[in-house]
Write a protein that holds these residues in place. Structure first.
Motif, PDB file in Angstrom:
ATOM      1  N   LEU A   1       0.834  -1.198   0.000  1.00 54.96           N
ATOM      2  CA  LEU A   1       0.000   0.000   0.000  1.00 54.96           C
ATOM      3  C   LEU A   1       0.869   1.248   0.000  1.00 54.96           C
ATOM      4  O   LEU A   1       0.632   2.189  -0.773  1.00 54.96           O
ATOM      5  CB  LEU A   1      -0.922  -0.009   1.222  1.00 54.96           C
ATOM      6  CG  LEU A   1      -1.817   1.224   1.409  1.00 54.96           C
ATOM      7  CD1 LEU A   1      -2.781   1.360   0.233  1.00 54.96           C
ATOM      8  CD2 LEU A   1      -2.577   1.143   2.727  1.00 54.96           C
ATOM      9  N   VAL A   2       1.893   1.261   0.849  1.00 55.42           N
ATOM     10  CA  VAL A   2       2.806   2.410   0.905  1.00 55.42           C
ATOM     11  C   VAL A   2       3.568   2.554  -0.408  1.00 55.42           C
ATOM     12  O   VAL A   2       3.760   3.668  -0.909  1.00 55.42           O
ATOM     13  CB  VAL A   2       3.769   2.271   2.105  1.00 55.42           C
ATOM     14  CG1 VAL A   2       4.876   3.312   2.040  1.00 55.42           C
ATOM     15  CG2 VAL A   2       3.004   2.410   3.415  1.00 55.42           C
TER      16      VAL A   2
ATOM     17  N   ILE B   1      -3.959   5.558   6.969  1.00 59.04           N
ATOM     18  CA  ILE B   1      -3.967   5.901   8.395  1.00 59.04           C
ATOM     19  C   ILE B   1      -4.515   4.745   9.223  1.00 59.04           C
ATOM     20  O   ILE B   1      -3.946   4.358  10.253  1.00 59.04           O
ATOM     21  CB  ILE B   1      -4.793   7.179   8.629  1.00 59.04           C
ATOM     22  CG1 ILE B   1      -4.108   8.375   7.955  1.00 59.04           C
ATOM     23  CG2 ILE B   1      -4.984   7.441  10.114  1.00 59.04           C
ATOM     24  CD1 ILE B   1      -4.944   9.642   7.958  1.00 59.04           C
ATOM     25  N   LEU B   2      -5.637   4.163   8.781  1.00 57.51           N
ATOM     26  CA  LEU B   2      -6.238   3.049   9.513  1.00 57.51           C
ATOM     27  C   LEU B   2      -5.308   1.833   9.534  1.00 57.51           C
ATOM     28  O   LEU B   2      -5.175   1.162  10.568  1.00 57.51           O
ATOM     29  CB  LEU B   2      -7.573   2.668   8.875  1.00 57.51           C
ATOM     30  CG  LEU B   2      -8.702   3.688   8.995  1.00 57.51           C
ATOM     31  CD1 LEU B   2      -9.928   3.209   8.219  1.00 57.51           C
ATOM     32  CD2 LEU B   2      -9.064   3.932  10.453  1.00 57.51           C
ATOM     33  N   ALA B   3      -4.661   1.556   8.403  1.00 57.17           N
ATOM     34  CA  ALA B   3      -3.757   0.406   8.332  1.00 57.17           C
ATOM     35  C   ALA B   3      -2.568   0.594   9.270  1.00 57.17           C
ATOM     36  O   ALA B   3      -2.151  -0.350   9.958  1.00 57.17           O
ATOM     37  CB  ALA B   3      -3.280   0.201   6.897  1.00 57.17           C
ATOM     38  N   ALA B   4      -2.022   1.807   9.302  1.00 55.60           N
ATOM     39  CA  ALA B   4      -0.894   2.079  10.202  1.00 55.60           C
ATOM     40  C   ALA B   4      -1.324   1.953  11.661  1.00 55.60           C
ATOM     41  O   ALA B   4      -0.597   1.391  12.488  1.00 55.60           O
ATOM     42  CB  ALA B   4      -0.329   3.467   9.924  1.00 55.60           C
ATOM     43  N   LEU B   5      -2.509   2.456  11.986  1.00 55.18           N
ATOM     44  CA  LEU B   5      -3.010   2.356  13.360  1.00 55.18           C
ATOM     45  C   LEU B   5      -3.234   0.893  13.748  1.00 55.18           C
ATOM     46  O   LEU B   5      -2.891   0.470  14.865  1.00 55.18           O
ATOM     47  CB  LEU B   5      -4.302   3.146  13.486  1.00 55.18           C
ATOM     48  CG  LEU B   5      -4.928   3.231  14.887  1.00 55.18           C
ATOM     49  CD1 LEU B   5      -3.938   3.810  15.890  1.00 55.18           C
ATOM     50  CD2 LEU B   5      -6.206   4.060  14.849  1.00 55.18           C
ATOM     51  N   HIS B   6      -3.800   0.117  12.834  1.00 56.66           N
ATOM     52  CA  HIS B   6      -3.983  -1.323  13.074  1.00 56.66           C
ATOM     53  C   HIS B   6      -2.635  -2.003  13.318  1.00 56.66           C
ATOM     54  O   HIS B   6      -2.497  -2.841  14.226  1.00 56.66           O
ATOM     55  CB  HIS B   6      -4.676  -1.944  11.858  1.00 56.66           C
ATOM     56  CG  HIS B   6      -4.751  -3.440  11.879  1.00 56.66           C
ATOM     57  ND1 HIS B   6      -5.624  -4.128  12.686  1.00 56.66           N
ATOM     58  CD2 HIS B   6      -4.054  -4.382  11.177  1.00 56.66           C
ATOM     59  CE1 HIS B   6      -5.471  -5.441  12.487  1.00 56.66           C
ATOM     60  NE2 HIS B   6      -4.520  -5.608  11.588  1.00 56.66           N
TER      61      HIS B   6
ATOM     62  N   ALA C   1       4.707   4.110   9.330  1.00 58.30           N
ATOM     63  CA  ALA C   1       4.045   5.401   9.553  1.00 58.30           C
ATOM     64  C   ALA C   1       4.924   6.539   9.074  1.00 58.30           C
ATOM     65  O   ALA C   1       4.433   7.527   8.500  1.00 58.30           O
ATOM     66  CB  ALA C   1       3.716   5.568  11.038  1.00 58.30           C
ATOM     67  N   GLY C   2       6.237   6.418   9.285  1.00 53.67           N
ATOM     68  CA  GLY C   2       7.150   7.457   8.833  1.00 53.67           C
ATOM     69  C   GLY C   2       7.160   7.603   7.320  1.00 53.67           C
ATOM     70  O   GLY C   2       7.134   8.720   6.785  1.00 53.67           O
ATOM     71  N   PHE C   3       7.196   6.473   6.624  1.00 56.07           N
ATOM     72  CA  PHE C   3       7.155   6.544   5.154  1.00 56.07           C
ATOM     73  C   PHE C   3       5.825   7.119   4.678  1.00 56.07           C
ATOM     74  O   PHE C   3       5.778   7.889   3.700  1.00 56.07           O
ATOM     75  CB  PHE C   3       7.388   5.159   4.547  1.00 56.07           C
ATOM     76  CG  PHE C   3       8.832   4.765   4.480  1.00 56.07           C
ATOM     77  CD1 PHE C   3       9.724   5.487   3.715  1.00 56.07           C
ATOM     78  CD2 PHE C   3       9.313   3.681   5.192  1.00 56.07           C
ATOM     79  CE1 PHE C   3      11.075   5.142   3.648  1.00 56.07           C
ATOM     80  CE2 PHE C   3      10.651   3.321   5.143  1.00 56.07           C
ATOM     81  CZ  PHE C   3      11.530   4.061   4.369  1.00 56.07           C
ATOM     82  N   PHE C   4       4.733   6.751   5.343  1.00 52.87           N
ATOM     83  CA  PHE C   4       3.431   7.297   4.980  1.00 52.87           C
ATOM     84  C   PHE C   4       3.422   8.818   5.178  1.00 52.87           C
ATOM     85  O   PHE C   4       2.937   9.569   4.321  1.00 52.87           O
ATOM     86  CB  PHE C   4       2.342   6.645   5.828  1.00 52.87           C
ATOM     87  CG  PHE C   4       0.952   7.147   5.542  1.00 52.87           C
ATOM     88  CD1 PHE C   4       0.262   6.713   4.428  1.00 52.87           C
ATOM     89  CD2 PHE C   4       0.344   8.068   6.385  1.00 52.87           C
ATOM     90  CE1 PHE C   4      -1.024   7.181   4.154  1.00 52.87           C
ATOM     91  CE2 PHE C   4      -0.926   8.543   6.124  1.00 52.87           C
ATOM     92  CZ  PHE C   4      -1.617   8.092   5.008  1.00 52.87           C
TER      93      PHE C   4
ATOM     94  N   THR D   1       8.823  14.271  12.654  1.00 52.44           N
ATOM     95  CA  THR D   1       7.451  13.844  12.940  1.00 52.44           C
ATOM     96  C   THR D   1       7.399  12.356  13.267  1.00 52.44           C
ATOM     97  O   THR D   1       6.634  11.926  14.144  1.00 52.44           O
ATOM     98  CB  THR D   1       6.535  14.154  11.747  1.00 52.44           C
ATOM     99  OG1 THR D   1       6.652  15.535  11.395  1.00 52.44           O
ATOM    100  CG2 THR D   1       5.081  13.858  12.087  1.00 52.44           C
ATOM    101  N   THR D   2       8.223  11.568  12.574  1.00 48.52           N
ATOM    102  CA  THR D   2       8.285  10.138  12.866  1.00 48.52           C
ATOM    103  C   THR D   2       8.770   9.903  14.293  1.00 48.52           C
ATOM    104  O   THR D   2       8.223   9.057  15.020  1.00 48.52           O
ATOM    105  CB  THR D   2       9.221   9.424  11.877  1.00 48.52           C
ATOM    106  OG1 THR D   2       8.739   9.643  10.542  1.00 48.52           O
ATOM    107  CG2 THR D   2       9.287   7.936  12.149  1.00 48.52           C
ATOM    108  N   ALA D   3       9.790  10.650  14.705  1.00 50.13           N
ATOM    109  CA  ALA D   3      10.277  10.534  16.083  1.00 50.13           C
ATOM    110  C   ALA D   3       9.182  10.926  17.076  1.00 50.13           C
ATOM    111  O   ALA D   3       9.010  10.284  18.118  1.00 50.13           O
ATOM    112  CB  ALA D   3      11.510  11.421  16.277  1.00 50.13           C
ATOM    113  N   ALA D   4       8.415  11.968  16.729  1.00 53.91           N
ATOM    114  CA  ALA D   4       7.324  12.407  17.606  1.00 53.91           C
ATOM    115  C   ALA D   4       6.238  11.343  17.710  1.00 53.91           C
ATOM    116  O   ALA D   4       5.681  11.113  18.790  1.00 53.91           O
ATOM    117  CB  ALA D   4       6.734  13.720  17.078  1.00 53.91           C
ATOM    118  N   VAL D   5       5.932  10.670  16.592  1.00 53.53           N
ATOM    119  CA  VAL D   5       4.942   9.600  16.606  1.00 53.53           C
ATOM    120  C   VAL D   5       5.413   8.460  17.506  1.00 53.53           C
ATOM    121  O   VAL D   5       4.636   7.914  18.302  1.00 53.53           O
ATOM    122  CB  VAL D   5       4.688   9.083  15.170  1.00 53.53           C
ATOM    123  CG1 VAL D   5       3.904   7.774  15.193  1.00 53.53           C
ATOM    124  CG2 VAL D   5       3.940  10.133  14.360  1.00 53.53           C
TER     125      VAL D   5
END
Length: 295
Positions: free
Chosen positions: A67-68, A169-174, A190-193, A225-229
């Motif tokens: 998907l990514v 977003i939903l796939a990353a959260l899952h 999530a970072g690549f997204f 942002t990835t580090a923050a996530v």
């Protein structure tokens, strides 16, 4: 049109290579499933003591990876000046759907095909609900990915297919929720997204994706942002103090944290943008023209 040919019916090396890549994870899984079953064995040594659980995770991981990758096609077309990349976007999206369906099918198999049990699990476990909604979105996109559907839907096709961002977003959260404590891979995805969404946002806001400076700023912002996530997830899910997670991002003794990989990938794309900048290519063509005239 076959998976290895372009619209003119000619062999496309790009499509052929992409088609092979989409099959490799499934072929590896099939090999793992049978290679570790010597006579009398009850489990596969290659898939571990819980082979079905491993296979479920394997197919789910590749569903979100493809998907990514499908989301990476449009920005790379713009930045790398590679219009033919559009030929493989549909294939990558369909591969994501295929692995997601395999993910669900294996889960059914692991639950002894008990429909009511699976339905109740999906309804009661929020991370399964989120994953199932993402799968329904992929089904909607996959079922309308044909040329006939594009002609029928017209302008509505583009509107429908924008739900891919919500699906991401939903796939990353899952992915985060089912991974529990170790969220290295979900954070990386999530970072690549986030990086791919930043390219789109910059384009929508009128910034040139042919500017290495813009691309470098995006890379830095996506890495931060990835580090923050990662900090936010560990803080919310495990209660780990933010300073410990941030400190881990500055230590390279054991592993390179996802934020750095996103920064490195974004920097590589910025370099690609510099090399493939339209003005640079035109200047190179201009330097070659006098040489031909002199000859």
């Amino acid at each position: 049109m076959m998976p290895w040919t372009d619209r003119a019916g000619n062999l496309s090396l790009l499509k052929t290579a992409t088609f092979v890549v989409t099959l490799v994870p499934a072929l590896l899984l099939a090999y793992y499933a049978v290679a570790g079953f010597p006579k009398g064995a009850v489990t596969s040594s290659l898939l571990g003591p819980r082979p079905f659980n491993a296979a479920i995770l394997h197919t789910g991981d590749w569903a979100i990876r493809f998907l990514v990758l499908s989301l990476a096609v449009t920005p790379l077309r713009r930045i790398g000046q590679w219009p033919r990349l559009i030929l493989v976007r549909r294939m990558l999206g369909v591969a994501s759907l295929g692995y997601a369906l395999g993910h669900l099918t294996l889960y059914f198999f692991d639950q002894n095909w008990d429909l009511w049990r699976v339905a109740s699990e999906i309804a009661l476990r929020i991370y399964l609900t989120i994953g199932f909604v993402a799968l329904l979105g992929l089904v909607a996109l996959g079922s309308t990915s044909t040329d006939a559907a594009i002609r029928t839907l017209g302008a509505n096709w583009n509107r429908l297919h924008k739900i891919v961002y919500g699906i991401g977003i939903l796939a990353a959260l899952h992915f985060f929720m089912q991974s529990k404590a170790d969220v290295y891979q979900p954070t990386l995805i999530a970072g690549f997204f986030l990086l791919l969404m930043a390219y789109r946002l910059a384009h929508w806001r009128g910034f040139s994706l042919n500017s290495p400076l813009v691309l470098l700023v995006i890379a830095i912002a996506a890495g931060l942002t990835t580090a923050a996530v990662e900090v936010a997830w560990y803080g919310a899910a495990t209660g780990v103090p933010p300073e410990r997670v941030l400190a881990a991002n500055l230590q390279f003794s054991y592993s390179v944290r996802p934020a750095w990989w996103i920064l490195f990938a974004g920097a590589a794309v910025a370099l690609l943008g510099y090399v493939r900048a339209p003005g640079k290519a035109q200047a190179q063509r201009g330097r070659r023209a006098p040489a031909k005239a002199a000859a």
